[in-house]
Structure formats: C-alpha cells, structure tokens
Design an enzyme around this catalytic site. Structure first.
Site, PDB file in Angstrom:
ATOM      1  N   ASP A 185       0.881  -1.172   0.000  1.00 29.65           N
ATOM      2  CA  ASP A 185       0.000   0.000   0.000  1.00 29.65           C
ATOM      3  C   ASP A 185       0.913   1.213   0.000  1.00 29.65           C
ATOM      4  O   ASP A 185       1.545   1.528   1.026  1.00 29.65           O
ATOM      5  CB  ASP A 185      -0.894  -0.008   1.241  1.00 29.65           C
ATOM      6  CG  ASP A 185      -1.883   1.163   1.278  1.00 29.65           C
ATOM      7  OD1 ASP A 185      -1.725   2.107   0.474  1.00 29.65           O
ATOM      8  OD2 ASP A 185      -2.809   1.135   2.109  1.00 29.65           O
ATOM      9  N   SER A 239       1.849  13.234 -15.194  1.00 30.92           N
ATOM     10  CA  SER A 239       0.778  13.313 -16.181  1.00 30.92           C
ATOM     11  C   SER A 239       0.886  14.639 -16.904  1.00 30.92           C
ATOM     12  O   SER A 239       1.476  15.596 -16.390  1.00 30.92           O
ATOM     13  CB  SER A 239      -0.587  13.208 -15.495  1.00 30.92           C
ATOM     14  OG  SER A 239      -1.646  13.517 -16.380  1.00 30.92           O
ATOM     15  N   TYR A 287      -7.032  15.708  -9.260  1.00 33.79           N
ATOM     16  CA  TYR A 287      -6.054  14.880  -9.965  1.00 33.79           C
ATOM     17  C   TYR A 287      -4.946  15.750 -10.548  1.00 33.79           C
ATOM     18  O   TYR A 287      -3.755  15.433 -10.416  1.00 33.79           O
ATOM     19  CB  TYR A 287      -6.740  14.089 -11.072  1.00 33.79           C
ATOM     20  CG  TYR A 287      -5.788  13.232 -11.880  1.00 33.79           C
ATOM     21  CD1 TYR A 287      -5.303  12.038 -11.367  1.00 33.79           C
ATOM     22  CD2 TYR A 287      -5.377  13.617 -13.157  1.00 33.79           C
ATOM     23  CE1 TYR A 287      -4.422  11.246 -12.095  1.00 33.79           C
ATOM     24  CE2 TYR A 287      -4.502  12.842 -13.895  1.00 33.79           C
ATOM     25  CZ  TYR A 287      -4.028  11.656 -13.359  1.00 33.79           C
ATOM     26  OH  TYR A 287      -3.147  10.885 -14.091  1.00 33.79           O
ATOM     27  N   LYS A 308      -0.900  15.698  -9.689  1.00 35.97           N
ATOM     28  CA  LYS A 308       0.145  15.437 -10.672  1.00 35.97           C
ATOM     29  C   LYS A 308       1.091  16.629 -10.831  1.00 35.97           C
ATOM     30  O   LYS A 308       2.276  16.442 -11.157  1.00 35.97           O
ATOM     31  CB  LYS A 308      -0.484  15.051 -12.005  1.00 35.97           C
ATOM     32  CG  LYS A 308      -1.168  13.678 -11.966  1.00 35.97           C
ATOM     33  CD  LYS A 308      -0.196  12.568 -11.553  1.00 35.97           C
ATOM     34  CE  LYS A 308      -0.819  11.181 -11.627  1.00 35.97           C
ATOM     35  NZ  LYS A 308       0.126  10.111 -11.298  1.00 35.97           N
TER      36      LYS A 308
END
Length: 270
Positions: free
Chosen positions: A61, A140, A153, A157
C-alpha cells in the site's frame, strides 16, 4: 546513464505496471512487482507467465510509509540492489472541484502524491549509498497544464512533477537521476467508466488514447537511456500544454474548446 537491471515497480496488477513487468521479464531483467491488490498481482503473474526466478511479488500500500520501510528492503535483499524504481501507482477520477468527496481528495493525494514521495525517499537513500540509480515517477500532462474536470487529480500530478524535478536537482550530486513521465490519457483500467462522466471530457481530447506500449517507449527507450528530467507525450499535445502553462489566461479561451472536443470524442466511445 545507460542500462538498468533491477527494477522496483508499483501498481503491477494491471495497466502500465503489468505491461512493464512483462516486458522487463522478457528482457531478462529482475523485477520486484508490487500492488495493493495482491490477488490481482498473482493473477497477472499467472496470466503473463512471469518467471518466478526473476520476478518477485509483494503486497504494498503505497500510502503507508511503514509498508515502504518493510517492502523495499525485502526487494534489496531479494535482488541484491535496486537501480531503478518506477512509481506507477495512481488514482484517476474526474470531479468538478466543488463536488469532489472529501474521501476522494484524501485517496488521490495519498496515492498519487504521498505514495510517490515515500517511494522516492526510500529508494533515494538506497541509491545514494550506491552512488547510482534512477527514480522514475509517473506524473501526467495534467501536471503540466491544469485540466478542467480534474482539479484534484491535476493538483496531485503537479505535485508529482514538481517534487520529481526538485529531487532531480538534489540527487544529481549523488549520481541518482530522476525523471517525470508526463503522458496524456492512457488506455488502462483507470479509464473504465470515464466515457459516461461529463467532468472527464478533457481526458478524451485526443481521439485515440495512448497505449501501455507508448509508456513503455517513454520509459525504456527515452527515460532510462538518456535520464532526462521529464518525458511528455504525445509531442504535439505536450507543446500545447507547455504553452498553456506559460500563459494560464489561455485556459479561459481554450478550455471550453477542449471540453467540447473531448465531449464529442467521449460520446463516440460511450
């Protein structure tokens, strides 16, 4: 610069991590493949016929620093050393900023940001001792230019990309390279169901999503041999993202155009 032989990879039960493990195994590399979904990881190993003498499986994890402190030394013991870590695990879910559930904020930041930071830290300490190594973090294109409908998100990133670039400067004197991989949308299980979500429209600006083979090229053909600070793809969209990052006000003009284009492509796939 050059070849790498011993890899530690997160998120190997599916998508990019699964593909990279298969490719590296066929090349005769050693891989310590990890995922929080250990059953899925075992299924991937069986499906892809990963050789047990060169691919090790472990549950990890990435949100837990304690697990990193346990699992990474086990990889070092199994393989002798780790000269490349690929922090690949990530969570992608589109939400409008005012509608993002608090638990999803926690999940995306914990996995996408803290997971990368913990992995980079533990690997860097090992690599500094060896005065050799390469940290590759999957960021990303959403970390190069803000993406409407993916505020959390995109923020996560941006953090990954900024952290990786800062680490690169810090670790250079120790002989350790850092590279951020910044792709646009990649056809992986992370995209499952996104075709139905209007907030996810900008994920589909490109008519065709990138493939895991594209990310393989970015990592194995570009990042590892050359050790650049970042690799962004596809090239045309990367140029647009860099331009938008230089002039944030363009988002007010181009954002709606990209959303409309993405929505049309999204509806075609739905």
């Amino acid at each position: 610069m050059g070849d790498r032989s011993n890899f530690f990879i997160t998120g190997c039960a599916s998508g990019i991590g699964k593909h990279l493990t298969s490719v590296l195994a066929k090349q005769g590399k050693k891989v310590y493949a990890t995922d929080i979904n250990f059953e899925g990881l075992e299924a991937a190993a069986k499906e892809c016929n990963w050789p047990a003498d060169s691919v090790w499986l472990a549950k990890l994890d990435v949100r837990s620093n304690d697990e990193w402190q346990t699992v990474f030394p086990q990889a070092v013991e199994a393989m002798g050393f780790v000269d490349c870590i690929i922090n690949n695990s990530g969570i992608l879910k589109a939400f409008w900023c005012h509608e993002t559930p608090p638990e999803m904020v926690d999940l995306m930041l914990d996995v996408n940001v803290k997971g990368v930071m913990f992995g980079t830290q533990v690997a860097a300490k090992h690599m500094i001792e060896r005065k050799n190594g390469h940290v590759i973090n999957i960021a990303s294109m959403a970390g190069m230019a803000p993406i409407t409908g993916q505020s959390v998100y995109s923020g996560s990133k941006y953090a990954v990309r900024g952290y990786t670039l800062a680490c690169a400067a810090e670790l250079l004197k120790h002989g350790v390279a850092c590279t951020a991989i910044c792709p646009s949308g990649v056809q992986t299980p992370l995209f499952a169901g996104q075709e139905q979500d209007e907030a996810a429209a900008m994920l589909f600006v490109e008519k065709d999503l990138l493939t895991v083979e594209d990310i393989e090229w970015a990592i194995l053909r570009k990042a590892i041999p050359n050790e650049p600070l970042e690799v962004a793809l596809p090239f045309k969209l990367a140029i647009q993202a860099r331009f938008a990052n230089m002039f944030p006000w363009l988002g007010k003009v181009l954002g709606p155009l990209y959303m409309n284009k993405g929505r049309k492509n999204q509806l075609r796939k739905a």
